[in-house]
Design an enzyme around this catalytic site. Sequence first.
Site, PDB file in Angstrom:
ATOM      1  N   LYS A  48       0.848  -1.205   0.000  1.00  0.00           N
ATOM      2  CA  LYS A  48       0.000   0.000   0.000  1.00  0.00           C
ATOM      3  C   LYS A  48       0.881   1.251   0.000  1.00  0.00           C
ATOM      4  CE  LYS A  48      -3.777  -2.455   2.102  1.00  0.00           C
ATOM      5  NZ  LYS A  48      -4.412  -2.992   3.275  1.00  0.00           N
ATOM      6  N   GLN A  92      -5.515  -1.931   9.188  1.00  0.00           N
ATOM      7  CA  GLN A  92      -5.149  -3.207   8.585  1.00  0.00           C
ATOM      8  C   GLN A  92      -5.741  -4.359   9.408  1.00  0.00           C
ATOM      9  OE1 GLN A  92      -3.354  -3.477   5.624  1.00  0.00           O
ATOM     10  NE2 GLN A  92      -3.880  -5.644   5.780  1.00  0.00           N
ATOM     11  N   ASP A 115     -11.702   1.520   3.052  1.00  0.00           N
ATOM     12  CA  ASP A 115     -11.947   0.074   2.984  1.00  0.00           C
ATOM     13  C   ASP A 115     -13.438  -0.209   2.749  1.00  0.00           C
ATOM     14  OD1 ASP A 115      -9.777  -1.591   2.975  1.00  0.00           O
ATOM     15  OD2 ASP A 115      -9.652  -1.825   5.155  1.00  0.00           O
TER      16      ASP A 115
END
Length: 277
Positions: A48, A92, A115
């Site tokens: 990322k 995460q 997300d």
Amino acid sequence: MGILDGKKVKFEILEELKKKVELLDRKPGLAVIQIGEDPASCVYVKNKNKMADNLGYIFNHIKLSEDVNEEEVLSIISNLNNDDNIDGILVQMPVPKHLNPKVIQEAIDPFKDVDGLNSVNMGKLAHDTNCLIPCTPMGIVDLLKYYNIPISGKNVTIIGRSDLVGKPLASLMTNNNATVTLCHSKTSNLKDFTLLADILVVAVGVPNLITKDYVKEGSVVIDVGINRLDNGKICGDVDFDSVKDKVSYITPVPGGVGQMTVAELGLNTYKAYILRK
Ligand code: NAD
């Protein structure tokens, strides 16, 4: 059999996006909160970071110790929610067992939730209204569209009903006019449903679960699984060699859906920037 080359499509998406980012009056900011030292998470966060650097984003990597408490995590999220230079926030997954992932996801400002996992975005996706859509499902649809594989009117069978992949993908495929079947660990006679699929998406986490007797001749197979074998090799949930001569298209692992997921995070961060303007 054709390969759906996620690496190539990611490269093209990000090159196109880079041009749009150059035109913005400030650099988009992406914050990634990593809790603990899970080796797979370290790899994902590194990818990322690389993507964000390549696009010219500000990348704020916040590393927290394994034993951080919920209050501290929520306080960091609240600061990021109020930081005008941060457009996208993600935590995460997986988080350590003592933390509740749902509480953490709900704390993120829905307009910064790159997300797409909080209830506001999940609800909007179900209602087919503009929102931040989870990266892996969006990547699957964009990969199919890149290769001009029709979705409308097709039978799509998804195996796996996680919040991260299966559930949002079922909504997204429905919004794209597919006829969707969502299978999971309690599905009886899995084969009855997989053999109906024009497009079969497998997101389970069991190496080689799907062999050629599960797939329809000429179908498209999307393998979301990322499994690390004892010999260190990475493989998907589909037995690639077994199904490859029966299908029209298939995603490789690695080099398929995982690549698209990273590209979509780049796109979602840009979208969050635009949505907040
Ligand atoms: P999860 O563990 O949250 O969910 C797994 C799902 O599979 C569950 O819904 C369960 O009911 C179902 N399942 C388990 N065993 C089954 C069986 N025998 N038959 C049918 N269904 C079964 O998993 P997840 O987070 O959705 O991830 C699934 C896989 O995809 C993992 O390998 C993960 O690493 C991978 N993944 C890849 C990407 C990517 O970008 N490529 C993104 C997310 C997850």
